[in-house]
Structure formats: structure tokens, C-alpha cells
Design a protein around this motif. Sequence first.
Motif, mmCIF file in Angstrom:
data_model
loop_
_atom_site.group_PDB
_atom_site.id
_atom_site.type_symbol
_atom_site.label_atom_id
_atom_site.label_comp_id
_atom_site.label_asym_id
_atom_site.label_seq_id
_atom_site.Cartn_x
_atom_site.Cartn_y
_atom_site.Cartn_z
ATOM 1 N N UNK A 292 30.587 55.739 39.088
ATOM 2 C CA UNK A 292 31.166 54.685 39.921
ATOM 3 C C UNK A 292 32.612 54.404 39.521
ATOM 4 N N UNK A 293 32.892 54.409 38.220
ATOM 5 C CA UNK A 293 34.252 54.155 37.763
ATOM 6 C C UNK A 293 35.203 55.277 38.162
ATOM 7 N N UNK A 294 34.671 56.499 38.301
ATOM 8 C CA UNK A 294 35.514 57.643 38.648
ATOM 9 C C UNK A 294 35.919 57.651 40.114
ATOM 10 N N UNK A 295 35.190 56.945 40.956
ATOM 11 C CA UNK A 295 35.511 56.940 42.392
ATOM 12 C C UNK A 295 35.926 55.559 42.886
ATOM 13 N N UNK A 296 35.880 54.576 42.021
ATOM 14 C CA UNK A 296 36.222 53.211 42.429
ATOM 15 C C UNK A 296 37.701 53.109 42.803
ATOM 16 N N UNK A 297 37.975 52.392 43.891
ATOM 17 C CA UNK A 297 39.363 52.147 44.266
ATOM 18 C C UNK A 297 40.040 51.297 43.199
ATOM 19 N N UNK A 298 41.297 51.597 42.932
ATOM 20 C CA UNK A 298 42.040 50.857 41.914
ATOM 21 C C UNK A 298 42.409 49.492 42.462
ATOM 22 N N UNK A 299 41.992 48.448 41.762
ATOM 23 C CA UNK A 299 42.331 47.094 42.200
ATOM 24 C C UNK A 299 43.795 46.801 41.894
ATOM 25 N N UNK A 300 44.425 45.950 42.697
ATOM 26 C CA UNK A 300 45.853 45.672 42.487
ATOM 27 C C UNK A 300 46.173 45.137 41.104
ATOM 28 N N UNK A 301 45.267 44.387 40.496
ATOM 29 C CA UNK A 301 45.528 43.833 39.183
ATOM 30 C C UNK A 301 46.590 42.753 39.217
ATOM 31 N N UNK A 302 47.021 42.339 38.047
ATOM 32 C CA UNK A 302 48.050 41.310 37.916
ATOM 33 C C UNK A 302 49.328 41.935 37.386
ATOM 34 N N UNK A 427 36.190 48.914 36.031
ATOM 35 C CA UNK A 427 37.403 49.690 35.836
ATOM 36 C C UNK A 427 37.432 50.971 36.648
ATOM 37 N N UNK A 428 38.606 51.610 36.668
ATOM 38 C CA UNK A 428 38.811 52.872 37.382
ATOM 39 C C UNK A 428 39.315 53.912 36.393
ATOM 40 N N UNK A 429 38.641 55.072 36.344
ATOM 41 C CA UNK A 429 39.018 56.145 35.419
ATOM 42 C C UNK A 429 39.311 57.411 36.213
ATOM 43 N N UNK A 430 39.988 58.386 35.613
ATOM 44 C CA UNK A 430 40.205 59.664 36.303
ATOM 45 C C UNK A 430 38.881 60.340 36.627
ATOM 46 N N UNK A 431 38.833 61.006 37.771
ATOM 47 C CA UNK A 431 37.635 61.759 38.166
ATOM 48 C C UNK A 431 37.684 63.123 37.483
ATOM 49 N N UNK A 432 37.460 63.107 36.191
ATOM 50 C CA UNK A 432 37.590 64.300 35.354
ATOM 51 C C UNK A 432 36.253 64.550 34.664
ATOM 52 N N UNK A 433 35.703 65.751 34.836
ATOM 53 C CA UNK A 433 34.372 66.022 34.318
ATOM 54 C C UNK A 433 34.324 65.927 32.803
ATOM 55 N N UNK A 434 35.383 66.388 32.120
ATOM 56 C CA UNK A 434 35.390 66.302 30.667
ATOM 57 C C UNK A 434 35.329 64.869 30.179
ATOM 58 N N UNK A 435 36.084 63.987 30.818
ATOM 59 C CA UNK A 435 36.051 62.572 30.447
ATOM 60 C C UNK A 435 34.683 61.977 30.731
ATOM 61 N N UNK A 436 34.124 62.288 31.888
ATOM 62 C CA UNK A 436 32.802 61.746 32.230
ATOM 63 C C UNK A 436 31.745 62.214 31.238
ATOM 64 N N UNK A 437 31.835 63.475 30.816
ATOM 65 C CA UNK A 437 30.891 63.970 29.807
ATOM 66 C C UNK A 437 31.081 63.234 28.481
ATOM 67 N N UNK A 438 32.340 63.029 28.095
ATOM 68 C CA UNK A 438 32.604 62.319 26.841
ATOM 69 C C UNK A 438 31.992 60.923 26.848
ATOM 70 N N UNK A 439 32.082 60.243 27.983
ATOM 71 C CA UNK A 439 31.598 58.870 28.054
ATOM 72 C C UNK A 439 30.077 58.786 28.063
ATOM 73 N N UNK A 440 29.408 59.784 28.615
ATOM 74 C CA UNK A 440 27.950 59.721 28.745
ATOM 75 C C UNK A 440 27.204 60.453 27.636
ATOM 76 N N UNK A 441 27.882 61.295 26.855
ATOM 77 C CA UNK A 441 27.182 62.080 25.832
ATOM 78 C C UNK A 441 26.681 61.279 24.633
ATOM 79 N N UNK A 442 27.455 60.329 24.090
ATOM 80 C CA UNK A 442 27.008 59.676 22.857
ATOM 81 C C UNK A 442 25.725 58.851 23.035
ATOM 82 N N UNK A 443 24.859 58.953 22.051
ATOM 83 C CA UNK A 443 23.668 58.103 21.979
ATOM 84 C C UNK A 443 23.994 56.906 21.072
#
Length: 508
Positions: A292-302, A427-443
Motif C-alpha cells: 500500500x505504501x508503494x502505490x499510495x499517492x504522495x500527500x502534499x504535506x506541510x 507514508x509513501x515509498x518507492x515502488x522498488x522490489x528490493x526495498x519492499x523485500x527489505x521491509x518485509x523480510x525481518x522477523x
Amino acid sequence: MASAANLSKADFKRQVAEDIGAFTHDPLGHTMYAYPWGQAGTELADKTGPREWQGWVMGEIRDHLSNPETRFDPLRIAVASGHGIGKSALIAMLAKWGMDTCVDTRIVVTANTEGQLLTKTGPEIAKWFRLAINNDWFKVNATSIVSTMPGHDKGWRLDLATWSEHNTEAFAGLHNEGKRIILIFDEASGIPPAVWEVALGALTDAGTEIIWLAFGNPTQNTGDFRECFGKNRKLWKTRQIDSRTVEGTNKKYLQEIVDTYGENSDIAKVRVRGMFPSASSMQFIAGDVVEAAAVREISPGLASDPVIFGVDCARFGDDHSTLAIRCGRDARSRPWKRWHHQNSMLVAGDIVLQAQQWHPDAIFVDAGNIGAAIIDRLRQLLPDTPVFEVWFGSTKVRQAMYNGSPTNVFNKRAEIWTNMREWLNGGAIPDDQGLKDDLTNPLYSFGGDDVSIQLERKKDMKKRGLPSPDDGDALAVTFAEPIAPRHVPGYVNPENYGSGGYDPYADL
């Protein structure tokens, strides 16, 4: 085929051999020919042929082998499904076709456990070899099926291979140049990375028909079977199957599971829908949160959101150094940077160039490895930018936000990952498979006090065959300490809204 009643026994066997020879690249045609579909008094009396999804797999094999341009390229097929769709039956039918239609075919079948292999998969294979019209071609043993042709029992065979992470010889020796190799993983989610890795050696023979099949319930959201549908999906032909859509399944019972636990529960996903769970039992960050974070639209922020650099440092081996850039809930719009096998001075110089472009309010650097040298150099070259060192192993008593509540964490690394985990929900992150794997791999587990969250150590991840989560650590580092909002012009400062005494031209 001529009727058996009109042929002598020898002529009948000769005719069967000629007929089967026509199915060299057609497993579906072989399956329809070899078994007594619809014949009264047989185990298949109420069946008309393979199920639709089984026919799809057979069709993929036919199309691959029939094409001269792909015939000798490895064919990899992965099927994730719910229960009861007939995986073991398909394995058996394909094994029989493979051995019937190519002399000296080598087949190795393994499963997630020895019990699955020897009490479920193995007996199902033996059953279909017995049902076939040419059931005298091979001898069925407890852990192997071998050719009855004199002199071919060593090379024309199927083996049920039990595995050990420290004993993978059965897979390392699987070569059959110029002929045919079929490698089958049953309940593939539970087969460890070491076996998957060694199995890759079977794909190297030239001029060889090579078929690698992986079937199973998608019980784990990490590992090699999951990656067949993720970062390695370009290498595999894949299909995820809801058991409720398959002929002959107990749809009432399957629907009861869905109704009881919910359509989107992990139990329904894994056991019925053929989908990988949102999180394995001890997975720290769920896959659906990351997706969800990889495809979420970037909010304008402050306008006052600080720009923060996070640097994870590595020097040699397979690891790499990473610069992640985050501004509020946006960690995507400013490009990240990665370095492989580079020294600290080069990395520091590149970070300075990025700082000149993005003007960070703070730079957090992993102080381990070459981090100390990078920190010193950054402080020298960027005297007006705060540069903070982050010690992952620091065990001062800490808390972080976990599911909206303050929670004890074991060390600094657990703290920053826990804060990042909470941030990923918006949050919004790059749609990058390596990053997504890094975030989901740790137990995760719990520290010695049984109440503090402890993140899996990098060396323990590598024992599981996983890389160091360098990109994940770089993003996590941006949560090391709170950073004050940056100064903004008065006309965009929310504190001045509705203030009658504010002069909008004062900043000019």
C-alpha cells in the motif's frame, strides 16, 4: 489405438509404445490416453479428465517444449492455491508423462517435510503409475520409481528426495545433459532457501529439456516460493488458485472457512484463496502495508516538514550503502542513491552533492561499518547541517509506537524500525522490489525481559538465505530522532492564520 481384443499381447504393447511416443511434448494428450477416464469399475469411473487448472499447467509445458526457440530453456511454473485442488494428482500425472515419453528422464520430487513426501505425495504418484495403461514400464519402490528396461534403472528414474539444509546432494547431482530433467517441489513454501539455491544447478545443462514445478499452499509471506510471485516473477509462469473455483472441491466447507474467519483473513487467504498471508506469524512488517505504501499517492504535506537523509553503510560483500530521503510522509519523490563496493570518502562526497540539491535539515548515519568515517567527513564538508550518528545496538531503555501505543523495544534498531512500521501506514515509498523485500523480510521476537520487541539480527537473516536489509535500514534511520519543523515564510505558517496583527509583507 487398435482395440486390445484384436491384437496379441505383444502387438498391443507395441501399439501402446507407438501411441505414447506421439505425446513427447504433450502431457495433456498423454494423460487423456494413458488413464481409464470414465471407465466403469475403475477409480476414474466418475472422472472425464484433468481439472481445468491441471490442463493449464500441461498446456504451458506443451507450448514450451513444442517451440524450438524455447524447448531447451528452463521452464519454471509455480502454482499457489488453497486446499484440495489436486496438486499431488497433477504431480503424479506429469511424472508419468515425463518418464513415459523421454528415455532416461530424471525426476526428483521433494516436499516441505518427509511426512508429506512419503505419506502423501509418494503414494499418490504410485497410484497413478499403477492406473496407467503401461503400468509395467516402471518398478515402483518406496522412495523411487525406476525403469524395468535392462541397464536403465540408474538413469531412467524418479526419486523422492528428503532434504536437509546441510545435506543437499540429491539436488546438487541432478544433471542429465541432452535428455530431460523434471524437478518438482510440493508444499514449496516450507522448502528452505538452501535447497532452492542448490536446485538452480540443475538448470545449467545445455540441450536439455528442463522443467521446474513448484506447488503449494502460500503459507509464508517470505522465502523463495513467495518470490516466484514477487521479485522473480519474470522467471516463472505463475497462477494463484482459489479452491472454490476448482472442479470437485468441497465448496461448502471452503466457504465455511471464509465465512468464519473473513474473506481477508490470513486463514482464508492461505487455505482457500491461494493468496499469501498479509504477514507470517513473526513477520515484523506485513506485506500488504508495504504494498500500500508503494502505490499510495504522495500527500502534499506541510511546508514545514523537515527533509531528512538516512544513510545505511556497507563496504564489501553483497551488501550496499544506501541514502534514503524522507520529507514528512513522502519518501518517494526525492530519488534514493545506492553504492556498491565503494569507500567512505566517495560515499560521503556523493551525499554532499545530494545535500546541495535537497538541503536536508538533518542527516542520520548508521555508525557501524564505514559509518564513522562518513560521519566525520560529512561534518567537515557540511558544517551547517546537523549530522547524527546512530548506533543500532544501543540498548538504553526505549519506547516506540507500535499499533498506536507506546511499546518497549530492545535496542535502537528495534526502535527506529518500529517507528517506521507505524509511519508506513500513511507514508509513501518507492515502488522498488528490493526495498519492499527489505521491509518485509525481518522477523521479530522479544528480548530477555519478554516484553521488549527485538528485530531479527542481520546475521540471522543471512542464515535464512536473505540479504542484509540495507534499503530498509536506510529508511528506518530517518526515524532515529525527532527533527524540529523547518522555518517557513510567515505567509504559509499555520500559526499566523487569522492573526489580525500579521504583516504578510514582513518577510520581504
